[in-house]
Design an enzyme around this catalytic site. Sequence first.
Site, PDB file in Angstrom:
ATOM      1  N   TYR A 116       1.902  -2.437  -1.798  1.00  0.00           N
ATOM      2  CA  TYR A 116       1.152  -3.202  -0.797  1.00  0.00           C
ATOM      3  C   TYR A 116       0.655  -2.297   0.310  1.00  0.00           C
ATOM      4  O   TYR A 116       1.030  -1.125   0.404  1.00  0.00           O
ATOM      5  CB  TYR A 116       2.034  -4.303  -0.195  1.00  0.00           C
ATOM      6  CG  TYR A 116       3.062  -3.805   0.809  1.00  0.00           C
ATOM      7  CD1 TYR A 116       2.840  -3.944   2.180  1.00  0.00           C
ATOM      8  CD2 TYR A 116       4.241  -3.194   0.391  1.00  0.00           C
ATOM      9  CE1 TYR A 116       3.778  -3.498   3.100  1.00  0.00           C
ATOM     10  CE2 TYR A 116       5.182  -2.755   1.303  1.00  0.00           C
ATOM     11  CZ  TYR A 116       4.941  -2.900   2.663  1.00  0.00           C
ATOM     12  OH  TYR A 116       5.861  -2.454   3.573  1.00  0.00           O
ATOM     13  N   ARG A 159      -4.268   4.925   0.923  1.00  0.00           N
ATOM     14  CA  ARG A 159      -2.824   4.913   0.711  1.00  0.00           C
ATOM     15  C   ARG A 159      -2.444   3.880  -0.348  1.00  0.00           C
ATOM     16  O   ARG A 159      -1.550   4.114  -1.170  1.00  0.00           O
ATOM     17  CB  ARG A 159      -2.092   4.628   2.027  1.00  0.00           C
ATOM     18  CG  ARG A 159      -0.579   4.721   1.900  1.00  0.00           C
ATOM     19  CD  ARG A 159       0.120   4.627   3.234  1.00  0.00           C
ATOM     20  NE  ARG A 159      -0.066   3.331   3.876  1.00  0.00           N
ATOM     21  CZ  ARG A 159       0.471   2.992   5.049  1.00  0.00           C
ATOM     22  NH1 ARG A 159       1.213   3.863   5.705  1.00  0.00           N
ATOM     23  NH2 ARG A 159       0.260   1.798   5.576  1.00  0.00           N
ATOM     24  N   ARG A 214       9.216 -11.528 -19.293  1.00  0.00           N
ATOM     25  CA  ARG A 214      10.057 -10.497 -18.671  1.00  0.00           C
ATOM     26  C   ARG A 214      10.405  -9.404 -19.671  1.00  0.00           C
ATOM     27  O   ARG A 214      10.977  -9.653 -20.726  1.00  0.00           O
ATOM     28  CB  ARG A 214      11.333 -11.123 -18.108  1.00  0.00           C
ATOM     29  CG  ARG A 214      12.177 -10.167 -17.281  1.00  0.00           C
ATOM     30  CD  ARG A 214      13.416 -10.864 -16.748  1.00  0.00           C
ATOM     31  NE  ARG A 214      14.156 -10.010 -15.818  1.00  0.00           N
ATOM     32  CZ  ARG A 214      15.039  -9.082 -16.185  1.00  0.00           C
ATOM     33  NH1 ARG A 214      15.286  -8.889 -17.488  1.00  0.00           N
ATOM     34  NH2 ARG A 214      15.669  -8.351 -15.287  1.00  0.00           N
ATOM     35  N   HIS A 228      11.315  -4.982 -19.213  1.00  0.00           N
ATOM     36  CA  HIS A 228      11.334  -3.845 -18.303  1.00  0.00           C
ATOM     37  C   HIS A 228      10.177  -2.879 -18.555  1.00  0.00           C
ATOM     38  O   HIS A 228       9.621  -2.316 -17.619  1.00  0.00           O
ATOM     39  CB  HIS A 228      12.664  -3.091 -18.413  1.00  0.00           C
ATOM     40  CG  HIS A 228      13.804  -3.789 -17.721  1.00  0.00           C
ATOM     41  ND1 HIS A 228      14.378  -4.927 -18.215  1.00  0.00           N
ATOM     42  CD2 HIS A 228      14.448  -3.503 -16.562  1.00  0.00           C
ATOM     43  CE1 HIS A 228      15.350  -5.338 -17.399  1.00  0.00           C
ATOM     44  NE2 HIS A 228      15.412  -4.484 -16.389  1.00  0.00           N
ATOM     45  N   LYS A 237       4.531   2.815  -1.054  1.00  0.00           N
ATOM     46  CA  LYS A 237       4.674   1.549  -0.317  1.00  0.00           C
ATOM     47  C   LYS A 237       4.961   0.416  -1.306  1.00  0.00           C
ATOM     48  O   LYS A 237       4.168  -0.502  -1.503  1.00  0.00           O
ATOM     49  CB  LYS A 237       3.422   1.277   0.518  1.00  0.00           C
ATOM     50  CG  LYS A 237       3.677   0.451   1.768  1.00  0.00           C
ATOM     51  CD  LYS A 237       2.487   0.528   2.699  1.00  0.00           C
ATOM     52  CE  LYS A 237       2.641  -0.410   3.902  1.00  0.00           C
ATOM     53  NZ  LYS A 237       3.747  -0.064   4.788  1.00  0.00           N
ATOM     54  N   GLU A 239      12.932   7.801   8.778  1.00  0.00           N
ATOM     55  CA  GLU A 239      11.959   6.897   9.393  1.00  0.00           C
ATOM     56  C   GLU A 239      12.669   5.616   9.779  1.00  0.00           C
ATOM     57  O   GLU A 239      13.897   5.521   9.667  1.00  0.00           O
ATOM     58  CB  GLU A 239      10.822   6.612   8.410  1.00  0.00           C
ATOM     59  CG  GLU A 239      11.283   5.986   7.101  1.00  0.00           C
ATOM     60  CD  GLU A 239      10.161   5.788   6.097  1.00  0.00           C
ATOM     61  OE1 GLU A 239       8.998   6.036   6.437  1.00  0.00           O
ATOM     62  OE2 GLU A 239      10.458   5.371   4.956  1.00  0.00           O
ATOM     63  N   LEU A 244       7.351   7.257   4.427  1.00  0.00           N
ATOM     64  CA  LEU A 244       6.019   6.761   4.128  1.00  0.00           C
ATOM     65  C   LEU A 244       5.017   7.487   5.018  1.00  0.00           C
ATOM     66  O   LEU A 244       5.245   7.607   6.228  1.00  0.00           O
ATOM     67  CB  LEU A 244       5.946   5.253   4.395  1.00  0.00           C
ATOM     68  CG  LEU A 244       4.596   4.616   4.064  1.00  0.00           C
ATOM     69  CD1 LEU A 244       4.437   4.472   2.549  1.00  0.00           C
ATOM     70  CD2 LEU A 244       4.454   3.264   4.733  1.00  0.00           C
TER      71      LEU A 244
END
Length: 282
Positions: A33, A52, A100, A102, A145, A177, A201
Site C-alpha cells: 500500500y 514507492r 486459499r 500459499h 510497504k 524507525e 521504510l
Amino acid sequence: MENLGYYNGKFGLLEEMTVPMLDRVCYFGDGVYDATYSRNHKIFALDEHIERFYNSAGLLGIKIPHSKEQVKEILKEMVLKVDSGEQFVYWQITRGTGMRNHAFPGDEVPANLWIMLKPLNIKDMSKKLKLITLEDTRFLHCNIKTLNLLPSVIAAQKTEEAGCQEAVFHRCDRVTECAHSNVSIIKDGVLKTAPTDNLILPGIARAHLIKMCKAFNIPVDETAFTLKELMEADEIIVTSSGQFCMATSEIDGKPVGGKAPELVKKLQAALLNEFLEETNAD
C-alpha cells in the site's frame, strides 16, 4: 460524498463497499500500500508515492495491472468525488482473488486495486510528541510497504496505553524507525537519520526533510544511530505523510530534545510551505 472506496473499478461509500472473501489480502495480507494527503483536491507528492508503491509491489513480485499514469489518474479523479478537499488518500494492491493457496496464483489472475479516501487534515506541527521505545521484532524487509502490519498494530496499542503518540523501534541498540513513521535526530546542527536499508521504510516525508536540510546547508548524516544517541539528541524528529516534521518532548517518560527549537521551526515552516504551494488552488 463524505468518503469514498474503490475496488477494481467499482466505488461507493466506505461503509457500503464489500470485497471478495477470497481476495488474498483476507488470509495472507498479500499486498502493498501507500498513502498521502490531498488539499484543495490536489494530491501531495503523488509521483514519489506512486514510485514507492510500484517498487514495493515489484519487490513482492506483484504485477499491477495498470500503468503508473493510469493509477495516478484514477486517484486524481477519485479525490474530486469527495466533498472535502483535505483528505487522507490511501491505496493498495493485493495479489488477486482465488482459493486459499500459499503459492502465488498464475498470471491469469489479476491483482486487485483498492482506494480509500476520507476527510483528514495534516498534523499540527506546533505540538510535540511523546514516544516510547520497543524492540523491533518485525521481519527483515521493512523497506517494503507491505500490508502485514500486525507488529505495528501491537506497537500502536502499547503506545496508546502508555498515553503516547508513537513508538520508536530498535534492534538491539540500533534505532530503526517508528511504528508508522521515520525518526531522525539533530545533534550539534547535524541531521542524523537511519540509512534506507532493508530495516526501514524509505519515507517520502523523510526524503523531503533531507532535501530541505540540504537547501538550508544543514549537514545530513545517513548512518545508523543508537538509543543513547536518541536520548541525548538536541532534537528528535518524527516524519510521515501527515506529520512532516514533528518534534518530540518525551521518550519512555523522560524529557528529551528542546535544544534546537529555532532550527526545528525553520524546517517545519519550510516543509509546510512546500505542501501548501504544491496543493494550492488554481
